[in-house]
Design a protein around this motif. Structure first.
Motif, PDB file in Angstrom:
ATOM      1  N   CYS A  54       0.859  -1.140  -0.085  1.00 26.34           N
ATOM      2  CA  CYS A  54      -0.182  -0.076  -0.086  1.00 26.34           C
ATOM      3  C   CYS A  54       0.865   1.130  -0.248  1.00 26.34           C
ATOM      4  CB  CYS A  54      -0.870   0.060   1.325  1.00 26.34           C
ATOM      5  SG  CYS A  54      -2.081   1.204   1.106  1.00 26.34           S
ATOM      6  N   ILE A  55       0.732   2.061  -1.289  1.00 24.12           N
ATOM      7  CA  ILE A  55       1.654   3.015  -1.240  1.00 24.12           C
ATOM      8  C   ILE A  55       1.068   4.612  -0.639  1.00 24.12           C
ATOM      9  CG2 ILE A  55       3.175   4.338  -2.583  1.00 24.12           C
ATOM     10  CD1 ILE A  55       2.007   1.936  -4.555  1.00 24.12           C
ATOM     11  N   GLY A  56       1.466   5.265  -0.014  1.00 19.32           N
ATOM     12  CA  GLY A  56       1.086   6.671   0.295  1.00 19.32           C
ATOM     13  C   GLY A  56      -0.179   6.576   1.495  1.00 19.32           C
ATOM     14  N   VAL A  57      -0.877   7.648   1.736  1.00 18.90           N
ATOM     15  CA  VAL A  57      -1.695   7.908   2.612  1.00 18.90           C
ATOM     16  C   VAL A  57      -2.832   8.610   2.319  1.00 18.90           C
ATOM     17  CG1 VAL A  57      -0.084   7.544   4.707  1.00 18.90           C
ATOM     18  CG2 VAL A  57      -0.393   9.809   3.590  1.00 18.90           C
ATOM     19  N   ILE A  58      -3.183   8.524   0.958  1.00 16.25           N
ATOM     20  CA  ILE A  58      -4.206   9.435   0.346  1.00 16.25           C
ATOM     21  C   ILE A  58      -5.507   9.178   1.115  1.00 16.25           C
ATOM     22  CG2 ILE A  58      -3.269  10.742  -1.528  1.00 16.25           C
ATOM     23  CD1 ILE A  58      -4.312   8.635  -3.220  1.00 16.25           C
ATOM     24  N   GLU A  59      -5.977   7.909   1.286  1.00 16.11           N
ATOM     25  CA  GLU A  59      -7.230   7.602   1.889  1.00 16.11           C
ATOM     26  C   GLU A  59      -7.485   8.041   3.093  1.00 16.11           C
ATOM     27  OE1 GLU A  59      -4.377   4.469   2.513  1.00 16.11           O
ATOM     28  OE2 GLU A  59      -4.947   5.547   0.932  1.00 16.11           O
ATOM     29  N   GLN A  60      -6.300   8.486   3.559  1.00 19.69           N
ATOM     30  CA  GLN A  60      -6.484   9.193   5.217  1.00 19.69           C
ATOM     31  C   GLN A  60      -7.003  10.408   5.104  1.00 19.69           C
ATOM     32  OE1 GLN A  60      -3.001   8.077   7.343  1.00 19.69           O
ATOM     33  NE2 GLN A  60      -3.087   6.169   6.838  1.00 19.69           N
ATOM     34  N   LEU A  61      -6.779  11.209   4.175  1.00 21.13           N
ATOM     35  CA  LEU A  61      -6.927  12.505   4.214  1.00 21.13           C
ATOM     36  C   LEU A  61      -8.283  12.862   3.646  1.00 21.13           C
ATOM     37  CD1 LEU A  61      -3.574  13.722   2.108  1.00 21.13           C
ATOM     38  CD2 LEU A  61      -4.376  14.080   4.555  1.00 21.13           C
ATOM     39  N   GLU A  62      -9.234  13.449   4.508  1.00 17.77           N
ATOM     40  CA  GLU A  62     -10.597  13.685   4.128  1.00 17.77           C
ATOM     41  C   GLU A  62     -10.709  14.648   2.791  1.00 17.77           C
ATOM     42  OE1 GLU A  62     -13.170  15.553   7.097  1.00 17.77           O
ATOM     43  OE2 GLU A  62     -12.423  13.824   8.382  1.00 17.77           O
ATOM     44  N   ARG A  63      -9.658  15.435   2.702  1.00 18.62           N
ATOM     45  CA  ARG A  63      -9.859  16.383   1.785  1.00 18.62           C
ATOM     46  C   ARG A  63      -9.794  15.773   0.206  1.00 18.62           C
ATOM     47  NH1 ARG A  63      -6.022  21.684   1.245  1.00 18.62           N
ATOM     48  NH2 ARG A  63      -6.169  21.820  -1.116  1.00 18.62           N
ATOM     49  N   TYR A  64      -9.174  14.549   0.234  1.00 16.63           N
ATOM     50  CA  TYR A  64      -9.083  13.871  -1.189  1.00 16.63           C
ATOM     51  C   TYR A  64     -10.534  13.324  -1.524  1.00 16.63           C
ATOM     52  CZ  TYR A  64      -7.554   9.950  -4.086  1.00 16.63           C
ATOM     53  OH  TYR A  64      -7.351   9.024  -4.934  1.00 16.63           O
ATOM     54  N   ASP A  65     -11.440  13.116  -0.746  1.00 14.86           N
ATOM     55  CA  ASP A  65     -12.759  12.806  -0.919  1.00 14.86           C
ATOM     56  C   ASP A  65     -13.317  13.681  -2.143  1.00 14.86           C
ATOM     57  OD1 ASP A  65     -12.622  10.562   0.555  1.00 14.86           O
ATOM     58  OD2 ASP A  65     -13.684  11.379   2.221  1.00 14.86           O
ATOM     59  N   GLU A  66     -12.826  14.882  -2.140  1.00 13.74           N
ATOM     60  CA  GLU A  66     -13.387  16.050  -2.844  1.00 13.74           C
ATOM     61  C   GLU A  66     -12.699  15.814  -4.190  1.00 13.74           C
ATOM     62  OE1 GLU A  66     -16.138  17.737  -2.356  1.00 13.74           O
ATOM     63  OE2 GLU A  66     -16.329  16.492  -0.616  1.00 13.74           O
ATOM     64  N   ALA A 101      -9.847  13.718  -9.340  1.00 15.90           N
ATOM     65  CA  ALA A 101      -9.287  12.659  -9.853  1.00 15.90           C
ATOM     66  C   ALA A 101      -8.948  11.433  -8.768  1.00 15.90           C
ATOM     67  CB  ALA A 101      -8.104  12.774 -10.542  1.00 15.90           C
ATOM     68  N   ARG A 102     -10.065  11.416  -7.579  1.00 13.06           N
ATOM     69  CA  ARG A 102      -9.904  10.494  -6.648  1.00 13.06           C
ATOM     70  C   ARG A 102     -10.220   9.036  -7.168  1.00 13.06           C
ATOM     71  NH1 ARG A 102     -14.735  12.232  -7.062  1.00 13.06           N
ATOM     72  NH2 ARG A 102     -16.537  11.260  -6.303  1.00 13.06           N
ATOM     73  N   ASN A 103     -10.700   8.792  -8.236  1.00  8.37           N
ATOM     74  CA  ASN A 103     -10.708   7.529  -8.823  1.00  8.37           C
ATOM     75  C   ASN A 103      -9.538   6.953  -9.417  1.00  8.37           C
ATOM     76  OD1 ASN A 103     -13.207   7.321  -7.702  1.00  8.37           O
ATOM     77  ND2 ASN A 103     -14.031   8.182  -9.646  1.00  8.37           N
ATOM     78  N   HIS A 104      -8.479   7.888  -9.752  1.00 10.24           N
ATOM     79  CA  HIS A 104      -7.469   7.266 -10.462  1.00 10.24           C
ATOM     80  C   HIS A 104      -6.483   6.266  -9.397  1.00 10.24           C
ATOM     81  CE1 HIS A 104      -6.743  10.430 -13.522  1.00 10.24           C
ATOM     82  NE2 HIS A 104      -8.094  10.477 -13.260  1.00 10.24           N
ATOM     83  N   PRO A 105      -6.015   5.278  -9.894  1.00 15.55           N
ATOM     84  CA  PRO A 105      -5.221   4.221  -8.975  1.00 15.55           C
ATOM     85  C   PRO A 105      -4.137   4.897  -8.429  1.00 15.55           C
ATOM     86  CG  PRO A 105      -5.366   3.535 -11.250  1.00 15.55           C
ATOM     87  CD  PRO A 105      -6.341   4.651 -11.334  1.00 15.55           C
ATOM     88  N   VAL A 106      -3.410   5.804  -9.054  1.00 11.64           N
ATOM     89  CA  VAL A 106      -2.364   6.515  -8.528  1.00 11.64           C
ATOM     90  C   VAL A 106      -2.208   7.746  -8.973  1.00 11.64           C
ATOM     91  CG1 VAL A 106      -0.871   5.762 -10.622  1.00 11.64           C
ATOM     92  CG2 VAL A 106       0.305   6.101  -8.328  1.00 11.64           C
ATOM     93  N   LEU A 107      -1.827   8.607  -7.956  1.00 12.81           N
ATOM     94  CA  LEU A 107      -1.489  10.185  -8.273  1.00 12.81           C
ATOM     95  C   LEU A 107      -0.218  10.738  -7.911  1.00 12.81           C
ATOM     96  CD1 LEU A 107      -4.962  11.102  -6.666  1.00 12.81           C
ATOM     97  CD2 LEU A 107      -4.419  11.506  -9.416  1.00 12.81           C
ATOM     98  N   VAL A 108       0.476  11.777  -8.124  1.00  9.54           N
ATOM     99  CA  VAL A 108       1.467  12.350  -7.521  1.00  9.54           C
ATOM    100  C   VAL A 108       1.025  13.159  -6.515  1.00  9.54           C
ATOM    101  CG1 VAL A 108       3.648  13.625  -7.811  1.00  9.54           C
ATOM    102  CG2 VAL A 108       2.622  12.087  -9.827  1.00  9.54           C
ATOM    103  N   SER A 109       1.331  12.838  -5.285  1.00 12.00           N
ATOM    104  CA  SER A 109       1.213  14.068  -4.089  1.00 12.00           C
ATOM    105  C   SER A 109       2.417  15.087  -4.256  1.00 12.00           C
ATOM    106  CB  SER A 109       1.089  13.263  -3.062  1.00 12.00           C
ATOM    107  OG  SER A 109       2.129  13.717  -2.156  1.00 12.00           O
ATOM    108  N   VAL A 110       1.997  16.210  -3.975  1.00  9.40           N
ATOM    109  CA  VAL A 110       3.031  17.298  -4.083  1.00  9.40           C
ATOM    110  C   VAL A 110       2.673  18.005  -2.851  1.00  9.40           C
ATOM    111  CG1 VAL A 110       3.483  17.713  -6.426  1.00  9.40           C
ATOM    112  CG2 VAL A 110       1.291  18.652  -5.437  1.00  9.40           C
ATOM    113  N   ASP A 111       3.598  18.335  -1.965  1.00 10.59           N
ATOM    114  CA  ASP A 111       3.495  18.743  -0.672  1.00 10.59           C
ATOM    115  C   ASP A 111       4.763  19.970  -0.455  1.00 10.59           C
ATOM    116  OD1 ASP A 111       3.255  19.320   2.037  1.00 10.59           O
ATOM    117  OD2 ASP A 111       3.288  17.457   2.829  1.00 10.59           O
ATOM    118  N   CYS A 112       4.211  21.150  -0.207  1.00 14.45           N
ATOM    119  CA  CYS A 112       5.390  22.264  -0.082  1.00 14.45           C
ATOM    120  C   CYS A 112       6.007  22.123   1.377  1.00 14.45           C
ATOM    121  CB  CYS A 112       4.909  23.721  -0.396  1.00 14.45           C
ATOM    122  SG  CYS A 112       6.196  24.738  -0.117  1.00 14.45           S
ATOM    123  N   GLU A 113       7.009  22.012   1.588  1.00 13.19           N
ATOM    124  CA  GLU A 113       7.941  21.912   2.800  1.00 13.19           C
ATOM    125  C   GLU A 113       7.830  23.579   3.755  1.00 13.19           C
ATOM    126  OE1 GLU A 113      11.731  20.655   2.644  1.00 13.19           O
ATOM    127  OE2 GLU A 113      11.305  18.724   2.049  1.00 13.19           O
TER     128      GLU A 113
END
Ligand SMILES: [Zn+2]
Ligand SMILES: [Zn+2]
Length: 307
Positions: A196-208, A211-223
């Motif tokens: 299991c890669i990544g944690v997107i299913e844990q982010l509520e905002r992802y539901d909105e 492209a939530r139905n795509h099997p894989v996405l690139v997550s981008v996160d500014c430090e």
């Protein structure tokens, strides 16, 4: 997504906002921006902002000086931070709400074949959707400033170009908003071969996310700032000359077509995720010639074996 709660950063930011928290100071910045030579003498600047009280004018100008405004031989001029304050105001996100559409587009829905429609609303999100089946082709924030002096079709074009720019900058590891370092990784909610890669299913905002139905996405996160999001994996292909040349040969002109017409960007069926090592496979779905590209964890793109 970094949370900057260190006292120093908050205090410095507060003090910068306080410096700008007076009408006259913003008027000074605006007057310098509108000045014919981008520069005004002390008396012309005072006239431009119509301030009779010399003491008050001197005080407010001195508060802006050295950071937002500088005194040069030819008069007072905006500094880079002063320009950035004006740019942020002109983007409209602080005080404007614009709406556009729905306006019918030339492109059709990949699910049902109806015409797609573009709509921009007061939540600052531009949406390309199918009015008939509800398919969400593409959604992304857009600034109200982008609707100024443009008819709806020009807004649609600007939205496409701006979204490409923001995505390409973030995918290259540079924050399009603060220039900070962007962490990038493949993110998937699919469990594949026990991985299991990544944690997107844990982010509520992802539901909105469109492209939530795509099997894989690139997550981008500014430090460095609050920017974080997800970008369809197919977008990585758009900035790789070896790939775009192959697409051109296959008669897919990526500059002439908006993002929502590119199947490898918006069609969840074009994308799959594989484990060991983790990588995304992106199929070019709108061509007779079968073409598949592999996007690995470092966002390096290679043609799939045998092609
Ligand atoms: Zn549809
Ligand atoms: Zn940032």
């Amino acid at each position: 997504m970094s949370n900057r709660e260190e006292d120093g950063v908050v205090t410095d930011a507060e003090s910068a906002f306080k410096t700008l928290g007076h009408d006259l100071r913003l008027e000074i910045l605006l007057a310098l921006w509108e000045a014919p030579e981008f520069s005004l003498s002390f008396s012309d600047l005072r006239k431009a902002v119509n301030e009779r009280d010399s003491g008050s004018f001197t005080y407010h100008l001195s508060e802006l000086q050295d950071h937002f405004v500088a005194e040069t031989d030819s008069g007072y001029e905006l500094q880079y931070p002063g320009h950035r304050v004006l740019d942020a105001i002109q983007s409209g996100v602080f005080h404007e709400q614009a709406t556009v559409g729905p306006t019918e587009l030339d492109e059709t829905c990949r699910e049902c074949g109806s015409s797609l429609a573009f709509e921009y609303g007061t939540d600052f999100i531009a949406r390309v959707r199918c009015p008939d089946c509800g398919n969400r082709a593409l959604e992304w924030p857009f600034d109200p400033g982008g609707t100024a002096s443009r008819d709806p079709s020009a807004v649609v074009e600007a939205f496409d170009r701006r979204t490409r720019l923001v995505w390409s900058c973030a995918l290259d590891g540079v924050c399009p908003f603060c220039a900070g370092r962007v962490e990038r990784e493949l993110a998937s909610s699919v469990t594949d071969q026990g991985t299991c890669i990544g944690v997107i299913e844990q982010l509520e905002r992802y539901d909105e996310y469109f492209a939530r139905n795509h099997p894989v996405l690139v997550s981008v996160d500014c430090e460095h700032c609050s920017f974080y999001s997800f970008i369809p994996a197919g977008v990585v292909l758009l900035t790789r000359p070896a790939v775009t040349a192959r697409l051109h040969d296959a008669d897919i002109r990526i500059r002439d077509r908006p993002l929502w017409s590119l199947g490898f960007v918006v069609d969840e069926a074009a994308v799959s995720v594989q484990a060991d090592p983790v990588h995304a496979e992106v199929a070019i779905v709108d061509t007779d010639k079968p073409l598949t590209f592999v996007v690995d964890e470092t966002l390096t793109v290679t043609a799939s074996h045998g092609e």
